[in-house]
Design an enzyme around this catalytic site. Structure first.
Site, short mmCIF file in Angstrom:
data_model
loop_
_atom_site.label_atom_id
_atom_site.label_comp_id
_atom_site.label_asym_id
_atom_site.label_seq_id
_atom_site.Cartn_x
_atom_site.Cartn_y
_atom_site.Cartn_z
N LYS A 62 0.81 -1.21 0.00
CA LYS A 62 0.00 0.00 0.00
C LYS A 62 0.85 1.27 0.00
O LYS A 62 0.46 2.29 -0.57
CB LYS A 62 -0.96 0.00 1.19
CG LYS A 62 -1.91 -1.20 1.22
CD LYS A 62 -2.76 -1.28 -0.03
CE LYS A 62 -3.79 -2.39 0.03
NZ LYS A 62 -3.23 -3.73 -0.08
N GLY B 99 -9.52 -4.78 6.15
CA GLY B 99 -9.69 -4.25 7.49
C GLY B 99 -8.72 -4.79 8.52
O GLY B 99 -8.69 -4.32 9.66
N LEU C 109 -11.13 10.03 7.80
CA LEU C 109 -12.25 10.82 7.30
C LEU C 109 -13.53 10.33 7.97
O LEU C 109 -13.80 9.13 8.00
CB LEU C 109 -12.35 10.70 5.78
CG LEU C 109 -11.11 11.15 5.00
CD1 LEU C 109 -11.32 10.98 3.50
CD2 LEU C 109 -10.74 12.58 5.33
N ASN D 153 -6.72 -2.56 -6.80
CA ASN D 153 -6.85 -4.01 -6.89
C ASN D 153 -6.49 -4.46 -8.29
O ASN D 153 -7.11 -4.03 -9.27
CB ASN D 153 -8.29 -4.44 -6.54
CG ASN D 153 -8.58 -4.25 -5.07
OD1 ASN D 153 -7.89 -4.78 -4.22
ND2 ASN D 153 -9.60 -3.47 -4.77
N ARG E 19 -6.90 -7.07 -10.18
CA ARG E 19 -7.65 -8.28 -10.51
C ARG E 19 -9.08 -7.91 -10.86
O ARG E 19 -9.47 -6.75 -10.78
CB ARG E 19 -7.66 -9.23 -9.30
CG ARG E 19 -8.20 -8.56 -8.03
CD ARG E 19 -8.46 -9.52 -6.91
NE ARG E 19 -8.69 -8.86 -5.64
CZ ARG E 19 -9.81 -8.27 -5.27
NH1 ARG E 19 -10.84 -8.22 -6.11
NH2 ARG E 19 -9.94 -7.69 -4.08
#
Length: 454
Positions: A116, A165, A203, A289, A291
């Site tokens: 990430k 998550g 946020l 992503n 995929r």
């Protein structure tokens, strides 16, 4: 042209890929665990190979077994579907090293977007807006304190190698930061074997907006509009819409131009989805992503483009053959993810399906590998069906979806169909007035209203 594809997956997505193969005149090979010997994707494939016992690590994550199955069946290519090995860069490398075509992006791009921090750094250089946060991994608690003081609370600590998550913790105030930082690192290490974490501004009322793209090997990139995936529970998507109830055509076009320009600069190939948080008119990139997405059917419904077919064409070396001006959107589509779970407790409910009757009619699509007599195994993800509707506008799509849910009969295992019916009946959903935090509060309210809640 590819002549035979091994599908390294199971269930509804394996069946979805098989259907595209059949229409293209391409033979399909199903792989399966012993628990899936009677699965629909095995029954309908041209060939099938058992690759191991029920646990995924011994079957659907067993790279040598999958490559051996491809070799003995004479497959030309391997499609990973979603989940399992679909975003495993080492698997993609091994597929190509063994002489097969990997139907997906390059291993280098899978690896980049799987980290990430690396993904955000790449997108920042390509002009894609980001959520304010750390420039990279947080090497110490002191560095976390420094960044949090700079961007302001609340903040979100996230696993660099994470998803779903896991390894994600919120610190609303300074006193919560030390625990959030440590817990996120511990969870990340346990889940991904990597304790690197980074920080973003938290946020409070964003929507989750993602954009589907396709890119060929000749520098052509097109987008297929946005999906609104804000209805989530524990960071898992429950219901998705195409397009978003809150975006204008001008906003869609602007985001699409940003996304396609970035991926041209990246030299990306095949299907991909860029995910953003959207709040106060601003988009902030969170991840990509590499995929096919679970929710790809709603994009297919509004664009009339078969994304799996396009993936196969691109992997075969064909150009897209059209530009952005040729991509048009019609109507509104909604997808409900139906899980074999108790709709009140969300505890998985594997077991025997005694009756299965999917809905039909104009604009109704069901992607599922269920049938009466099928036993839902306890070893894998609880997703058992996707109910997708398409209509000229959002109001008609909601009405059609409500009717389709009322027709849908799955008897023998509890499912989340009742939850979807309750969502559709809520005035906030009907008005399109929700954020990524809405569903958690909605479910908590339902649970509080239950007679046994006290």
């Amino acid at each position: 042209m590819i002549r035979k594809i091994l599908i390294a997956n199971r269930g509804e997505i394996a069946l979805r890929i098989q259907r595209a193969c059949r229409e293209m005149g391409i033979a399909s090979v199903a792989v399966h665990s012993t628990a899936d010997a009677d699965s629909m994707h095995v029954r309908l494939a041209d060939e099938s190979v058992c690759i191991g016992p029920p646990p995924a690590r011994d079957s659907y994550l067993n790279i040598p077994a999958i490559l051996s199955a491809a070799a003995i069946t004479g497959a030309d290519a391997i499609h990973p579907g979603y989940g399992f090995l679909s975003e495993n860069a080492s698997f993609a490398e091994m597929v190509e090293l063994h002489g097969f075509v990997f139907i997906g992006p390059s291993p280098a791009h899978i690896r980049m977007m799987g980290d990430k921090i690396a993904a955000k750094e790449a997108m920042l250089k390509l002009g894609v807006p980001l959520v304010p946060g750390s420039d990279g991994a947080l090497p110490s608690l002191a560095s976390a304190v420094e960044v949090a003081d700079r961007i302001g609370y609340p903040v979100l600590i996230k696993a660099a190698a994470g998803g779903g998550g896991r390894g994600m913790k919120v610190a609303l105030v300074p006193d919560e930061l030390a625990e959030a930082w440590q817990v996120a690192r511990t969870e990340s290490k346990a889940a991904f074997g990597n304790d690197a974490v980074y920080m973003e501004k938290y946020l409070d009322r964003p929507r989750h907006i993602e954009m589907q793209i396709l890119a060929d090997s000749y520098g052509n990139v097109v987008h297929f509009g946005e999906r609104d995936c804000s209805l989530q529970r524990r960071h898992q998507k429950i219901l998705e819409e195409a397009g978003s109830p809150v975006l204008s055509a001008a906003q869609r076009d602007a985001l699409g131009e940003t996304v396609t320009s970035a991926l041209k600069g990246l030299g990306y190939r095949n299907a991909g989805t860029l995910e953003f948080l959207y709040q106060d008119g601003q988009f902030s990139f969170i991840e990509m992503n590499t995929r096919l997405q679970v929710e790809h059917p709603i994009t297919e419904m509004v664009s009339n483009i078969d994304l799996v077919r396009e993936q196969i064409r691109i992997a075969s070396g064909e150009p897209l053959g059209y530009d952005q001006s040729a991509v048009t959107f019609s109507g509104h589509a909604i997808e409900c993810r139906i899980n074999a779970e108790d709709p009140e407790t969300f505890i998985p409910t594997p077991g025997l399906v005694t009756i299965y009757h999917p809905p039909g009619g104009l604009g109704v699509r069901v992607d599922s590998a269920l049938y009466a007599g099928y036993r839902v195994p306890p070893y894998y993800d609880s997703l058992i069906a996707k109910l997708i509707v398409h209509a000229p506008d959002r109001a008609q799509a909601i009405a059609r979806l409500r009717r389709a849910i009322d027709e849908f009969a799955i008897i023998g295992v509890k499912t989340t169909l009742p939850l979807h019916r309750q969502i559709l009946d809520d005035p906030s959903f009907q008005a399109g007035d929700y954020t990524i935090h809405w569903l958690e509060k909605f479910v908590a309210g339902l649970q509080a209203d239950r007679p046994d809640a006290a």
